[in-house]
Design a protein around this motif. Structure first.
Motif, PDB file in Angstrom:
ATOM      1  N   LEU A  62      18.287 -31.609 -13.437  1.00 30.40           N
ATOM      2  CA  LEU A  62      17.995 -30.637 -14.346  1.00 30.40           C
ATOM      3  C   LEU A  62      16.978 -31.327 -15.578  1.00 30.40           C
ATOM      4  CD1 LEU A  62      21.901 -29.856 -15.370  1.00 30.40           C
ATOM      5  CD2 LEU A  62      20.286 -28.281 -14.290  1.00 30.40           C
ATOM      6  N   THR A  63      16.531 -30.327 -16.174  1.00 26.49           N
ATOM      7  CA  THR A  63      15.402 -30.689 -17.230  1.00 26.49           C
ATOM      8  C   THR A  63      15.652 -30.098 -18.541  1.00 26.49           C
ATOM      9  OG1 THR A  63      13.167 -31.014 -18.031  1.00 26.49           O
ATOM     10  CG2 THR A  63      13.704 -28.952 -16.816  1.00 26.49           C
ATOM     11  N   ASP A  64      15.782 -30.476 -19.632  1.00 23.41           N
ATOM     12  CA  ASP A  64      16.153 -30.003 -20.954  1.00 23.41           C
ATOM     13  C   ASP A  64      14.802 -29.280 -21.494  1.00 23.41           C
ATOM     14  OD1 ASP A  64      18.572 -31.052 -21.176  1.00 23.41           O
ATOM     15  OD2 ASP A  64      18.045 -32.742 -22.047  1.00 23.41           O
ATOM     16  N   CYS A  65      14.910 -28.020 -21.896  1.00 25.09           N
ATOM     17  CA  CYS A  65      13.783 -27.066 -22.236  1.00 25.09           C
ATOM     18  C   CYS A  65      13.490 -27.551 -23.763  1.00 25.09           C
ATOM     19  CB  CYS A  65      14.079 -25.774 -21.874  1.00 25.09           C
ATOM     20  SG  CYS A  65      14.473 -25.384 -20.396  1.00 25.09           S
ATOM     21  N   VAL A  66      12.196 -27.300 -24.155  1.00 19.07           N
ATOM     22  CA  VAL A  66      11.807 -27.706 -25.490  1.00 19.07           C
ATOM     23  C   VAL A  66      11.130 -26.512 -26.111  1.00 19.07           C
ATOM     24  CG1 VAL A  66      11.706 -30.164 -24.985  1.00 19.07           C
ATOM     25  CG2 VAL A  66       9.884 -28.994 -24.444  1.00 19.07           C
ATOM     26  N   GLY A  67      11.072 -26.581 -27.183  1.00 16.36           N
ATOM     27  CA  GLY A  67      10.029 -25.485 -28.033  1.00 16.36           C
ATOM     28  C   GLY A  67      10.544 -24.158 -27.623  1.00 16.36           C
ATOM     29  N   THR A  68       9.489 -23.263 -27.254  1.00 13.49           N
ATOM     30  CA  THR A  68       9.603 -21.873 -26.921  1.00 13.49           C
ATOM     31  C   THR A  68       9.706 -21.642 -25.506  1.00 13.49           C
ATOM     32  OG1 THR A  68       7.138 -21.547 -26.786  1.00 13.49           O
ATOM     33  CG2 THR A  68       8.156 -21.143 -28.820  1.00 13.49           C
ATOM     34  N   GLU A  69      10.043 -22.573 -24.557  1.00 16.92           N
ATOM     35  CA  GLU A  69      10.513 -22.654 -23.411  1.00 16.92           C
ATOM     36  C   GLU A  69      11.930 -22.068 -23.141  1.00 16.92           C
ATOM     37  OE1 GLU A  69       9.377 -26.319 -21.531  1.00 16.92           O
ATOM     38  OE2 GLU A  69       6.981 -25.947 -21.486  1.00 16.92           O
ATOM     39  N   THR A  70      12.221 -21.039 -23.389  1.00 20.04           N
ATOM     40  CA  THR A  70      13.413 -20.368 -23.207  1.00 20.04           C
ATOM     41  C   THR A  70      13.810 -19.700 -22.072  1.00 20.04           C
ATOM     42  OG1 THR A  70      12.716 -18.338 -24.236  1.00 20.04           O
ATOM     43  CG2 THR A  70      13.376 -20.334 -25.832  1.00 20.04           C
ATOM     44  N   MET A  71      13.011 -19.896 -20.683  1.00 16.58           N
ATOM     45  CA  MET A  71      13.335 -19.134 -19.492  1.00 16.58           C
ATOM     46  C   MET A  71      13.406 -20.388 -18.565  1.00 16.58           C
ATOM     47  SD  MET A  71      13.241 -16.122 -20.833  1.00 16.58           S
ATOM     48  CE  MET A  71      13.455 -15.127 -19.414  1.00 16.58           C
ATOM     49  N   CYS A  72      14.181 -19.808 -17.350  1.00 17.68           N
ATOM     50  CA  CYS A  72      14.264 -21.040 -16.199  1.00 17.68           C
ATOM     51  C   CYS A  72      13.559 -20.015 -15.249  1.00 17.68           C
ATOM     52  CB  CYS A  72      15.585 -21.071 -15.851  1.00 17.68           C
ATOM     53  SG  CYS A  72      16.817 -22.069 -16.952  1.00 17.68           S
TER      54      CYS A  72
END
Length: 218
Positions: A136-146
């Motif tokens: 898994l990677t933690d999303c940052v900023g405006t990266e709100t989609m997988c």
């Protein structure tokens, strides 16, 4: 009256023939904008697109790429990013609407280290049709989609690559794409999810995957 009717008929005939835009088609690695061959755009492509992609791994820029080609107007002014294991790809697109024009230089999204609470499965698998992972990677900023994307390239070096990670929402539009770039054809199919909601696939992600293709196949 007859002359007005003649002019109307002539204008109708010209409109019926349609207008074919021509755009420069090329790719280049590095900071220099490419300049290639003028190509007549296929039906439905009404703009010339310029894409710029920067790939970073371990905090260092490892590749830069420019792509020029025909496209559709809904691709204008797109910008976004996708995070992979220990890396990030940023991409931007601009466009113009006259024959063989040069679009403005794309602006890439700013870097962010602020976690937004979303975590996505992440992997990058060249020469593979699947990318199953528990990483898994933690999303940052405006990266709100997988993102889960399969990109297939035909031509001199045929290959299939799978990419999974965090993505900005702007990359989930429009749907499936087929690119014809000289001797190479690129087929894209990806799925974006946000809390289990499926959305459409992305041309901008095709650009990103193409950049990865170039990096790892050249």
């Amino acid at each position: 009256m007859s002359s007005c009717l003649l002019v109307t008929c002539l204008l109708s005939a010209i409109a019926a023939t349609g207008y074919s835009l021509s755009c420069i088609e090329c790719t280049s690695l590095g900071d220099t904008l490419c300049n290639g061959t003028s190509k007549t755009c296929p039906a439905g492509n009404d703009i010339c697109v310029l894409s710029y992609i920067v790939t970073s791994m371990g905090g260092m820029e490892i590749s830069k790429m420019y792509i020029r080609q025909c496209g559709q107007s809904n691709l204008c002014l797109k910008t976004g990013s996708i995070s992979l294991p220990n890396g990030r790809i940023k991409a931007g697109t601009t466009c113009c609407k006259t024959n063989d024009c040069i679009p403005a230089n794309p602006i890439l999204p700013p870097d962010s280290t602020t976690k937004n609470g979303l975590s996505c499965k992440t992997c990058f698998a060249p020469n593979s049709k699947s990318c199953d992972t528990d990483l898994l990677t933690d999303c940052v900023g405006t990266e709100t989609m997988c993102i889960n994307q399969v990109t297939t390239r035909t031509g001199d070096v045929p290959t299939t690559t799978v990419v999974r990670g965090c993505s900005t929402k702007d990359m989930c539009e429009p749907a499936r794409q087929v690119w014809n770039l000289g001797k190479m054809t690129v087929y894209l199919e990806n799925t974006c999810t946000n809390s289990g909601i499926d959305v459409q696939s992305s041309l901008l992600l095709a650009i990103i995957s193409l950049g990865l293709f170039w990096k790892f196949s050249c």
